[in-house]
Design a protein around this motif. Structure first.
Motif, PDB file in Angstrom:
ATOM      1  N   THR A 141       0.962  -1.284  -0.036  1.00 27.41           N
ATOM      2  CA  THR A 141       0.247   0.208  -0.143  1.00 27.41           C
ATOM      3  C   THR A 141       0.910   1.344  -0.061  1.00 27.41           C
ATOM      4  O   THR A 141       0.800   2.332  -0.878  1.00 27.41           O
ATOM      5  CB  THR A 141      -0.921   0.183   1.144  1.00 27.41           C
ATOM      6  N   ARG A 142       1.943   1.342   0.968  1.00 25.26           N
ATOM      7  CA  ARG A 142       2.545   2.620   0.887  1.00 25.26           C
ATOM      8  C   ARG A 142       3.324   2.621  -0.353  1.00 25.26           C
ATOM      9  O   ARG A 142       3.381   3.775  -0.921  1.00 25.26           O
ATOM     10  CB  ARG A 142       3.617   2.194   2.147  1.00 25.26           C
ATOM     11  N   ALA A 143       3.717   1.821  -1.032  1.00 24.55           N
ATOM     12  CA  ALA A 143       4.480   1.679  -2.153  1.00 24.55           C
ATOM     13  C   ALA A 143       3.712   2.398  -3.265  1.00 24.55           C
ATOM     14  O   ALA A 143       3.832   3.160  -4.077  1.00 24.55           O
ATOM     15  CB  ALA A 143       5.396   0.578  -2.639  1.00 24.55           C
ATOM     16  N   PHE A 144       2.494   1.654  -3.349  1.00 25.03           N
ATOM     17  CA  PHE A 144       1.626   1.902  -4.707  1.00 25.03           C
ATOM     18  C   PHE A 144       0.819   3.140  -4.148  1.00 25.03           C
ATOM     19  O   PHE A 144       0.574   4.006  -5.175  1.00 25.03           O
ATOM     20  CB  PHE A 144       0.693   0.710  -4.467  1.00 25.03           C
ATOM     21  N   HIS A 145       0.602   3.741  -3.136  1.00 28.44           N
ATOM     22  CA  HIS A 145      -0.011   5.250  -2.845  1.00 28.44           C
ATOM     23  C   HIS A 145       1.018   6.146  -3.358  1.00 28.44           C
ATOM     24  O   HIS A 145       0.463   7.123  -3.578  1.00 28.44           O
ATOM     25  CB  HIS A 145      -0.381   5.311  -1.265  1.00 28.44           C
ATOM     26  N   VAL A 146       2.192   5.862  -3.451  1.00 25.13           N
ATOM     27  CA  VAL A 146       3.038   7.010  -4.029  1.00 25.13           C
ATOM     28  C   VAL A 146       3.570   6.675  -5.429  1.00 25.13           C
ATOM     29  O   VAL A 146       4.688   7.609  -6.078  1.00 25.13           O
ATOM     30  CB  VAL A 146       4.343   7.358  -2.907  1.00 25.13           C
ATOM     31  N   ALA A 147       2.959   5.618  -5.897  1.00 17.59           N
ATOM     32  CA  ALA A 147       3.242   5.123  -7.410  1.00 17.59           C
ATOM     33  C   ALA A 147       2.886   6.415  -8.164  1.00 17.59           C
ATOM     34  O   ALA A 147       2.103   7.165  -8.230  1.00 17.59           O
ATOM     35  CB  ALA A 147       2.266   4.308  -7.888  1.00 17.59           C
ATOM     36  N   GLY A 148       4.310   6.685  -9.103  1.00 17.41           N
ATOM     37  CA  GLY A 148       4.059   7.977 -10.004  1.00 17.41           C
ATOM     38  C   GLY A 148       4.170   9.181  -9.087  1.00 17.41           C
ATOM     39  O   GLY A 148       4.085  10.541  -9.955  1.00 17.41           O
ATOM     40  N   ARG A 149       4.320   9.260  -8.026  1.00 22.00           N
ATOM     41  CA  ARG A 149       4.256  10.409  -7.228  1.00 22.00           C
ATOM     42  C   ARG A 149       5.579  10.620  -6.418  1.00 22.00           C
ATOM     43  O   ARG A 149       6.216  11.918  -5.782  1.00 22.00           O
ATOM     44  CB  ARG A 149       3.027  10.790  -6.241  1.00 22.00           C
ATOM     45  N   CYS A 150       6.262   9.479  -6.402  1.00 23.97           N
ATOM     46  CA  CYS A 150       7.604   9.607  -5.547  1.00 23.97           C
ATOM     47  C   CYS A 150       8.568  10.398  -6.359  1.00 23.97           C
ATOM     48  O   CYS A 150       8.711  10.297  -7.502  1.00 23.97           O
ATOM     49  CB  CYS A 150       8.319   7.858  -5.877  1.00 23.97           C
ATOM     50  N   VAL A 151       9.555  11.036  -5.641  1.00 21.50           N
ATOM     51  CA  VAL A 151      10.373  11.951  -6.337  1.00 21.50           C
ATOM     52  C   VAL A 151      11.767  11.536  -6.143  1.00 21.50           C
ATOM     53  O   VAL A 151      12.656  12.085  -6.381  1.00 21.50           O
ATOM     54  CB  VAL A 151      10.209  13.397  -5.344  1.00 21.50           C
ATOM     55  N   ASP A 152      11.815  10.152  -5.722  1.00 18.74           N
ATOM     56  CA  ASP A 152      13.095   9.508  -5.682  1.00 18.74           C
ATOM     57  C   ASP A 152      14.295  10.116  -4.695  1.00 18.74           C
ATOM     58  O   ASP A 152      15.237  10.256  -5.214  1.00 18.74           O
ATOM     59  CB  ASP A 152      13.736   9.506  -7.113  1.00 18.74           C
ATOM     60  N   CYS A 153      13.814  10.658  -3.716  1.00 15.37           N
ATOM     61  CA  CYS A 153      14.634  11.221  -2.704  1.00 15.37           C
ATOM     62  C   CYS A 153      15.141  10.156  -1.901  1.00 15.37           C
ATOM     63  O   CYS A 153      16.575  10.450  -1.171  1.00 15.37           O
ATOM     64  CB  CYS A 153      13.870  12.042  -1.836  1.00 15.37           C
ATOM     65  N   GLY A 154      14.809   8.913  -1.951  1.00 16.81           N
ATOM     66  CA  GLY A 154      15.431   7.835  -1.239  1.00 16.81           C
ATOM     67  C   GLY A 154      15.423   8.093   0.369  1.00 16.81           C
ATOM     68  O   GLY A 154      15.995   6.901   1.256  1.00 16.81           O
ATOM     69  N   GLU A 155      14.570   8.876   0.776  1.00 17.30           N
ATOM     70  CA  GLU A 155      14.550   9.097   2.290  1.00 17.30           C
ATOM     71  C   GLU A 155      13.961   7.472   3.071  1.00 17.30           C
ATOM     72  O   GLU A 155      14.466   7.419   4.072  1.00 17.30           O
ATOM     73  CB  GLU A 155      13.890  10.077   2.823  1.00 17.30           C
ATOM     74  N   CYS A 156      12.993   7.195   2.436  1.00 19.11           N
ATOM     75  CA  CYS A 156      12.456   5.968   2.885  1.00 19.11           C
ATOM     76  C   CYS A 156      13.200   4.820   3.356  1.00 19.11           C
ATOM     77  O   CYS A 156      13.289   4.310   4.445  1.00 19.11           O
ATOM     78  CB  CYS A 156      11.377   5.486   2.151  1.00 19.11           C
ATOM     79  N   GLU A 157      14.196   4.605   2.282  1.00 21.35           N
ATOM     80  CA  GLU A 157      15.194   3.388   2.679  1.00 21.35           C
ATOM     81  C   GLU A 157      16.160   4.062   3.589  1.00 21.35           C
ATOM     82  O   GLU A 157      16.545   3.137   4.472  1.00 21.35           O
ATOM     83  CB  GLU A 157      15.659   3.221   1.182  1.00 21.35           C
ATOM     84  N   ARG A 158      16.674   5.232   3.503  1.00 17.12           N
ATOM     85  CA  ARG A 158      17.570   5.547   4.335  1.00 17.12           C
ATOM     86  C   ARG A 158      17.206   5.682   5.899  1.00 17.12           C
ATOM     87  O   ARG A 158      18.237   5.412   6.843  1.00 17.12           O
ATOM     88  CB  ARG A 158      18.101   7.120   3.967  1.00 17.12           C
ATOM     89  N   VAL A 159      16.044   5.938   6.304  1.00 15.68           N
ATOM     90  CA  VAL A 159      15.626   6.229   7.573  1.00 15.68           C
ATOM     91  C   VAL A 159      15.117   4.861   8.184  1.00 15.68           C
ATOM     92  O   VAL A 159      14.908   4.624   9.356  1.00 15.68           O
ATOM     93  CB  VAL A 159      14.349   7.359   7.729  1.00 15.68           C
ATOM     94  N   CYS A 160      15.065   3.851   7.311  1.00 17.21           N
ATOM     95  CA  CYS A 160      14.478   2.590   7.617  1.00 17.21           C
ATOM     96  C   CYS A 160      15.305   1.824   8.875  1.00 17.21           C
ATOM     97  O   CYS A 160      16.761   1.616   8.400  1.00 17.21           O
ATOM     98  CB  CYS A 160      14.363   1.485   6.615  1.00 17.21           C
ATOM     99  N   PRO A 161      14.948   1.587   9.911  1.00 20.15           N
ATOM    100  CA  PRO A 161      15.889   1.054  11.001  1.00 20.15           C
ATOM    101  C   PRO A 161      16.396  -0.321  10.941  1.00 20.15           C
ATOM    102  O   PRO A 161      17.039  -0.830  11.168  1.00 20.15           O
ATOM    103  CB  PRO A 161      15.187   1.511  12.360  1.00 20.15           C
ATOM    104  N   MET A 162      15.324  -0.946   9.898  1.00 22.15           N
ATOM    105  CA  MET A 162      15.504  -2.415   9.727  1.00 22.15           C
ATOM    106  C   MET A 162      16.179  -2.582   8.346  1.00 22.15           C
ATOM    107  O   MET A 162      16.181  -3.703   7.990  1.00 22.15           O
ATOM    108  CB  MET A 162      14.254  -3.177   9.785  1.00 22.15           C
TER     109      MET A 162
END
Lengths: 323, 162
Positions: A256-277
Motif C-alpha cells: 500500500t505504501r509503495a503503491f500510494h506514492v506510485a508515479g508521485r515518488c520524487v526518488d529522494c530515497g529517504e524511506c530507505e535511508r531512515v528504515c531502522p531495519m
C-alpha cells in the motif's frame, strides 16, 4: 570543483538571522550538529540567538520538507533549507495542496552530492575539520587523519544519478548554481535482476525483507509524497486493512505504501535511508518508476507535475493488455 | 550486508511460507471476481440466463465501476484465502461513467506488475474487459483462470499468517 556546504554555513546563518529579526519568518528548519561530525540532525530555530546552532556540512542528507506539515494551520512563514532533491519533495507537497508556497521561505542549497555519513564514519577520520571538493572526490580532513573520497564510492546512491543539483524556485540561493550533470545514468539493473528471478525466489526475497519490518512508519513519516492528513494505517479500526505486526499485514502495508506514492515518488530515497531495519524500500519505488517510464512514456515521473501518472490517462496511447 | 540482514531468518523451506506444498485432498481453487455493475456483472448474468456452464469456483463481488477496484482489494483477497482474483469491467470507451476504466487500466498495468514483483505468480491476477453481451467470454475467462489455478495449487504467498 564547487563550494561545499560548509562554505555556505555563514551565509545561511546571516540570512536566517536577518529573516528572523525582521519578522519575515517565524522559524527556520535546518540542520544542527548530531552525535558526531557525520550525522547532522534536523533542527528548528525560532529566535535569532539560536541561529548559531545551525550548521551546514557535506553530510546534510536529511530531507526536511515534511516538517512543514507541522505548521500548515499556523499563521506566518517558515523558512527551510532545501537541496535539489528536497526541492522536488517540496514541489510534491505544494502540488498536492498540502503546503502553501506563500507560507514558505525557501533557501536553496546548490549541491554537488552529499557524502554518505554512515560510510565515512567507518574510516576513523575523527572529528571533521574541513571538506574540500576536488572534482571527482571530496577531501575530508579530520583530526585523526584525512582522506580523499571518490564521489562514486562515498556519495549516497541517489546523488550519482541526480539531475537536480540546483533547487528550482528558491527564494534565496546560497552561493551560485553548480554544474547540473548526472555522474552516471539512472540504472535499473538491480530491478531487472529481481524481475528475472523465479517468482518463488522473489517471494522469498520479499518475505525476508518484510518480515523484519517493525511498523515504525518512519518511511511514511519522512516521505514528502506520503502526505495524507489521515493515514489509512493510523485509523484505530481500519476494518479490512490490518495494522498488526504479522507477515501478511507487513506485505499489505508495504504494498500500500509503495503503491500510494506510485508515479508521485520524487526518488529522494529517504524511506530507505531512515528504515531502522534496512528494508530496501527503494527497490519497490524504483520498480514502479521503471514501469511508469516504460508504460506511460513519462521519462521523469519523479519530477512533480500538476496531474500525476495515475490521475490521468490516454485513450489510445496507453498500452492495452486486458482485452 | 547489514547487521539486520544477517539477523533475518535465512530463506529456506522450514521458515518460508512461500514454499510450494502439495494441495490438500479435495482442494478447489477459490476465485474472487470483482465485476463492474454495468458490463461484467451483466455479462455474468447473461452467461447464467443463457445456460452457459462455467466453474463454480468464482465468487463475484459487484462494484459500481472497475475504477472502484482498489488494488488493495486484490491484496486483501489474496490474504484472506483467494487463490486467484479476476478484475473485470467495461471495455475502454464503454464505461458508464465515461472514464473510470481508463484510470483502472493505468492502475492495473502498474499494480499487476507490482504484485508479480512481490512474488505472486502472474497467472493469479487476471484483468479483463468483459461487456454485458459477452456471457461466453465471461464463462471462458473463469474456466481458463480456474484451470490455471488448479495447475498452480493453493496461493500461500500473501496468505494471512500469525
Amino acid at each position: 570543483m564547487s563550494a561545499t556546504f560548509t562554505d555556505h554555513q555563514a551565509a545561511l546563518r546571516d540570512e536566517v538571522k536577518k529573516l528572523l529579526t525582521d519578522g519575515s519568518i517565524k522559524g527556520f528548519i535546518g540542520y544542527a550538529r548530531g552525535r558526531d561530525s557525520y550525522h547532522p540532525v534536523p533542527a528548528i530555530v525560532t529566535r535569532p540567538d539560536q541561529v548559531d546552532g545551525l550548521i551546514l556540512d557535506q553530510f546534510s542528507i536529511f530531507g526536511l520538507t515534511k516538517y512543514l506539515l507541522d505548521y500548515i494551520f499556523e499563521d506566518g512563514k517558515m523558512g527551510i533549507v532545501v537541496k535539489g532533491c528536497d526541492a522536488l519533495g517540496l514541489g510534491r507537497l505544494i502540488n498536492d495542496h498540502r503546503v502553501d508556497r506563500n507560507k514558505v521561505h525557501v533557501v536553496g542549497l546548490p549541491c554537488a552530492g552529499v557524502l554518505n555519513g554512515e560510510k565515512v564514519a567507518k574510516l576513523g577520520l575523527g572529528k571533521v575539520q574541513r571538506v574540500t571538493d576536488k572534482g571527482s572526490a571530496f577531501l575530508v580532513e579530520g583530526d585523526k587523519g584525512s582522506k580523499e573520497l571518490p564521489k562514486t564510492e562515498y556519495l549516497w546512491d541517489k546523488c550519482l544519478w541526480c539531475e537536480n543539483h540546483n533547487p528550482a524556485g528558491a527564494d534565496t540561493l546560497l552561493g551560485s548554481e553548480v554544474e547540473n550533470v548526472a555522474m552516471k545514468p539512472r540504472d535499473f539493473s538491480d530491478i531487472t535482476a529481481l524481475e528475472k528471478m523465479p517468482s518463488a525466489e522473489r517471494a522469498a526475497f520479499w518475505t525476508r525483507q518484510f518480515s523484519r519490518c517493525i511498523r515504525c512508519y518512519a518511511c511514511r513519516n519522512v516521505c514528502p509524497a506520503c502526505n495524507c492528513r489521515e493515514c489509512v494505517f493510523d485509523i484505530a479500526d481500519p476494518r479490512w486493512v490490518g495494522n498488526t505486526v504479522k507477515l501478511s499485514e507487513q506485505q499489505m502495508f508495504h504494498f500500500t505504501r509503495a503503491f500510494h506514492v506510485a508515479g508521485r515518488c520524487v526518488d529522494c530515497g529517504e524511506c530507505e535511508r531512515v528504515c531502522p531495519m534496512e528494508i530496501p524500500l527503494m527497490k519497490l519505488q524504483r520498480k514502479l518508476q521503471k514501469d511508469v517510464i516504460e508504460l506511460f512514456g513519462n521519462p521523469k515521473p519523479f519530477v512533480p507535475s500538476e496531474v500525476e501518472v495515475l490521475g490521468q490517462f490516454r485513450v489510445t496511447e496507453d498500452p492495452e493488455e486486458f482485452m | 550486508m547489514s547487521v539486520n540482514e544477517k539477523a533475518a531468518p535465512a530463506a529456506g523451506p522450514a521458515t518460508n511460507p512461500t514454499t510450494a506444498t502439495p494441495a490438500p485432498e479435495g482442494w478447489e481453487p477459490k476465485i474472487i471476481g470483482f465485476a463492474c455493475n454495468w458490463c461484467t456483472y451483466a455479462g455474468a448474468d447473461l452467461a447464467g440466463t443463457s445456460r452457459i456452464q462455467y466453474p463454480p469456483n468464482i465468487r463475484v463481488i459487484r462494484v459500481p465501476c472497475s475504477g472502484r477496484i482498489n488494488p488493495q482489494f486484490v491484496v486483501r483477497a489474496f490474504q484472506r484465502g483467494a487463490d486467484g482474483v479476476l478484475v473485470a469491467g467495461c471495455h475502454p470507451g464503454d464505461c458508464h461513467y465515461s472514464t473510470g476504466n481508463y484510470f483502472a487500466r493505468r492502475r492495473y498495468l502498474l499494480a499487476k506488475r507490482f504484485i508479480e514483483y512481490l512474488g505472486v505468480e502472474p497467472e493469479r491476477l487476471q484483468v479483463r474487459w468483459i461487456s454485458g453481451s459477452e456471457g461466453q467470454k465471461f464463462a471462458d475467462t473463469v474456466r481458463e483462470l480456474t484451470e490455471k489455478l488448479r495447475a498452480l495449487g493453493p496461493q500461500r504467498r500473501l496468505r494471512e499468517t500469525l
